[in-house]
Design a protein around this motif. Structure first.
Motif, mmCIF file in Angstrom:
data_model
loop_
_atom_site.group_PDB
_atom_site.id
_atom_site.type_symbol
_atom_site.label_atom_id
_atom_site.label_comp_id
_atom_site.label_asym_id
_atom_site.label_seq_id
_atom_site.Cartn_x
_atom_site.Cartn_y
_atom_site.Cartn_z
ATOM 1 N N THR A 255 22.831 -21.470 11.817
ATOM 2 C CA THR A 255 22.808 -20.452 10.756
ATOM 3 C C THR A 255 24.213 -19.988 10.376
ATOM 4 N N LEU A 256 25.224 -20.340 11.183
ATOM 5 C CA LEU A 256 26.583 -19.846 10.929
ATOM 6 C C LEU A 256 27.177 -20.356 9.613
ATOM 7 N N PRO A 257 26.972 -21.633 9.222
ATOM 8 C CA PRO A 257 27.465 -22.042 7.900
ATOM 9 C C PRO A 257 26.860 -21.222 6.763
ATOM 10 N N SER A 258 25.599 -20.809 6.908
ATOM 11 C CA SER A 258 24.979 -19.971 5.876
ATOM 12 C C SER A 258 25.654 -18.615 5.806
ATOM 13 N N LEU A 259 26.004 -18.049 6.979
ATOM 14 C CA LEU A 259 26.713 -16.771 7.011
ATOM 15 C C LEU A 259 28.080 -16.897 6.349
ATOM 16 N N LYS A 260 28.771 -17.990 6.630
ATOM 17 C CA LYS A 260 30.092 -18.218 6.024
ATOM 18 C C LYS A 260 29.982 -18.339 4.514
ATOM 19 N N GLU A 261 28.973 -19.076 4.041
ATOM 20 C CA GLU A 261 28.806 -19.263 2.596
ATOM 21 C C GLU A 261 28.451 -17.957 1.905
ATOM 22 N N ALA A 262 27.606 -17.136 2.539
ATOM 23 C CA ALA A 262 27.210 -15.862 1.930
ATOM 24 C C ALA A 262 28.394 -14.914 1.787
ATOM 25 N N TRP A 263 29.344 -14.981 2.742
ATOM 26 C CA TRP A 263 30.507 -14.090 2.724
ATOM 27 C C TRP A 263 31.715 -14.723 2.039
ATOM 28 N N SER A 264 31.574 -15.930 1.499
ATOM 29 C CA SER A 264 32.733 -16.624 0.936
ATOM 30 C C SER A 264 33.336 -15.897 -0.255
ATOM 31 N N SER A 265 32.527 -15.135 -1.002
ATOM 32 C CA SER A 265 33.063 -14.412 -2.160
ATOM 33 C C SER A 265 33.934 -13.232 -1.753
ATOM 34 N N VAL A 266 33.782 -12.756 -0.510
ATOM 35 C CA VAL A 266 34.551 -11.612 -0.022
ATOM 36 C C VAL A 266 35.637 -12.052 0.952
ATOM 37 N N GLU A 267 35.269 -12.909 1.908
ATOM 38 C CA GLU A 267 36.219 -13.389 2.920
ATOM 39 C C GLU A 267 36.058 -14.901 3.025
ATOM 40 N N ALA A 268 36.830 -15.611 2.204
ATOM 41 C CA ALA A 268 36.672 -17.065 2.105
ATOM 42 C C ALA A 268 37.064 -17.789 3.389
ATOM 43 N N GLU A 269 37.922 -17.175 4.206
ATOM 44 C CA GLU A 269 38.424 -17.844 5.406
ATOM 45 C C GLU A 269 37.617 -17.491 6.659
ATOM 46 N N MET A 270 36.473 -16.840 6.494
ATOM 47 C CA MET A 270 35.666 -16.461 7.656
ATOM 48 C C MET A 270 35.213 -17.705 8.420
ATOM 49 N N ARG A 271 35.389 -17.677 9.744
ATOM 50 C CA ARG A 271 34.982 -18.790 10.613
ATOM 51 C C ARG A 271 34.065 -18.258 11.712
ATOM 52 N N PRO A 272 32.797 -18.007 11.398
ATOM 53 C CA PRO A 272 31.888 -17.435 12.396
ATOM 54 C C PRO A 272 31.609 -18.390 13.548
ATOM 55 N N ARG A 273 31.475 -17.816 14.747
ATOM 56 C CA ARG A 273 31.200 -18.607 15.948
ATOM 57 C C ARG A 273 30.297 -17.811 16.877
ATOM 58 N N LEU A 274 29.248 -18.454 17.367
ATOM 59 C CA LEU A 274 28.316 -17.803 18.287
ATOM 60 C C LEU A 274 28.916 -17.778 19.682
ATOM 61 N N LEU A 275 29.135 -16.566 20.207
ATOM 62 C CA LEU A 275 29.748 -16.426 21.530
ATOM 63 C C LEU A 275 28.717 -16.528 22.648
ATOM 64 N N GLU A 276 27.637 -15.787 22.507
ATOM 65 C CA GLU A 276 26.617 -15.813 23.560
ATOM 66 C C GLU A 276 25.299 -15.306 23.021
ATOM 67 N N LEU A 277 24.246 -15.572 23.790
ATOM 68 C CA LEU A 277 22.910 -15.079 23.471
ATOM 69 C C LEU A 277 22.483 -14.140 24.592
ATOM 70 N N GLU A 278 22.194 -12.892 24.234
ATOM 71 C CA GLU A 278 21.845 -11.868 25.218
ATOM 72 C C GLU A 278 20.426 -11.396 24.952
ATOM 73 N N THR A 279 19.723 -10.973 26.021
ATOM 74 C CA THR A 279 18.348 -10.496 25.860
ATOM 75 C C THR A 279 18.185 -9.021 26.210
ATOM 76 N N ASN A 280 19.228 -8.388 26.741
ATOM 77 C CA ASN A 280 19.138 -6.976 27.113
ATOM 78 C C ASN A 280 20.179 -6.170 26.340
ATOM 79 N N PRO A 281 19.750 -5.317 25.409
ATOM 80 C CA PRO A 281 20.715 -4.562 24.601
ATOM 81 C C PRO A 281 21.502 -3.529 25.400
#
Length: 332
Positions: A160-186
């Protein structure tokens, strides 16, 4: 701005005035009294309505991209849309999500800090069930995900990260989102101070027959560098910037030096498949153009000029006769 009454509320108010249950003079006194609105400093509103609208537009596009992505990956009916956009303290956001849920911690350089994408267990497990070949039935077992199930979810959410980058491209074209970890306890998630203002975009998601919410938490400290770009004034000022003479000359030079394909169409013909299969060396194919008629010069696949074929310096060439106007193109 005064509250807008519905038609039923207006009817009830008129009925109360006519029966004497409410006095018009008392209403006038209520109107004349100074109105005091309680302000909670813990819930400081740090985003303007204009910026909220910009964030809503960005994530409406993100929701459409997610719908396409999950539909292709899960091969089932998926519908995702923006339900609400609110600003609230980080502590309130953490308290509002389930104690056992799926939290994606994302970094998005050059923005500093982390974003959170919280996936409701109903939706998360329906996705997992589809990935494992099931019908997409939700089953809340997020607390004890196996390593294989967790790895499958991480791979799905990384997509889903490329979709996030594309959605924000009009505001921050150089955004490089990366998933760090998956957590189950907030409770283990303390990314910013409890009183830090965050934007929470709630997406309503339908995966097959399962439904739930996807909440995106964007801390103010993370968005601070791009906040000026979220206002309509920024977009209007960007559009008003005229191209300088130097930029115009540079653009014109690059266009003039660009290479384009030119084709000369000598004529057309139609033959049957049988005739095509039995063509031999020396066979002649008749064209639909007379020898004294001009040929057509195509530029980039579009007819642009009439020309006369010939030779120049022992090489085949064409001499431009006249440009093709729309009427000539139709007559031909």
């Amino acid at each position: 701005m005064a509250d807008i009454l519905s038609q039923s509320e207006i009817d009830a108010l008129l009925s109360a005035l006519s029966t004497g249950e409410m006095d018009a003079e008392e209403l006038k006194e209520e109107e004349s009294k100074p109105k005091v609105r309680v302000y909670d400093f813990k819930r400081a509103l740090r985003f303007s309505k204009d910026q909220i609208r910009s964030l809503t537009r960005i994530h409406e596009n993100y929701a459409r991209l997610l719908t396409s992505y999950f539909s292709a990956q899960l091969r089932t009916y998926v519908q995702i849309s923006v339900a609400s956009v609110d600003q609230l303290p980080y502590e309130e956001f953490i308290r509002s999500i389930p104690s056992a849920t799926v939290l994606n911690i994302i970094e998005a350089p050059p923005l500093e800090g982390h974003l959170i994408v919280e996936m409701n267990p109903n939706i998360a497990y329906a996705m997992l069930d589809r990935l494992l070949g099931g019908a997409g039935i939700s089953m809340n077992k997020v607390e004890n995900l196996t390593e294989i199930e967790k790895d499958l979810m991480i791979r799905l959410f990384e997509g889903t990260l490329p979709s996030l980058k594309e959605a924000w491209s009009s505001v921050e074209a150089e955004m490089r989102p990366r998933l760090l970890e998956l957590e189950t306890n907030p409770q283990f998630l303390q990314l910013v101070s409890p009183n830090e203002t965050v934007i929470v975009i709630s997406l309503s998601a339908m995966i097959g027959k399962s439904s739930g919410m996807i909440n995106i938490c964007l801390p103010h400290v993370v968005l601070e560098p791009v906040i000026p770009k979220l206002s309509m004034h920024y977009w209007m000022s960007e559009k008003k910037n005229d191209v300088t003479k130097e930029e115009y000359q540079a653009l014109r030079q690059r266009i003039e030096n660009s290479l384009i394909n030119i084709n000369v169409l000598l004529g057309k013909s139609q033959i049957t498949v049988h005739e095509l299969l039995h063509l031999n060396t020396g066979d002649v194919i008749s064209l639909n153009r007379q020898i004294d008629q001009p040929v057509t010069v195509e530029v980039g696949g579009f007819p642009k000029f009439f020309a006369q074929p010939g030779k120049k310096n022992k090489r085949m060439a064409v001499q431009i006769i006249k440009p093709i106007v729309q009427e000539d193109n139709h007559n031909e």
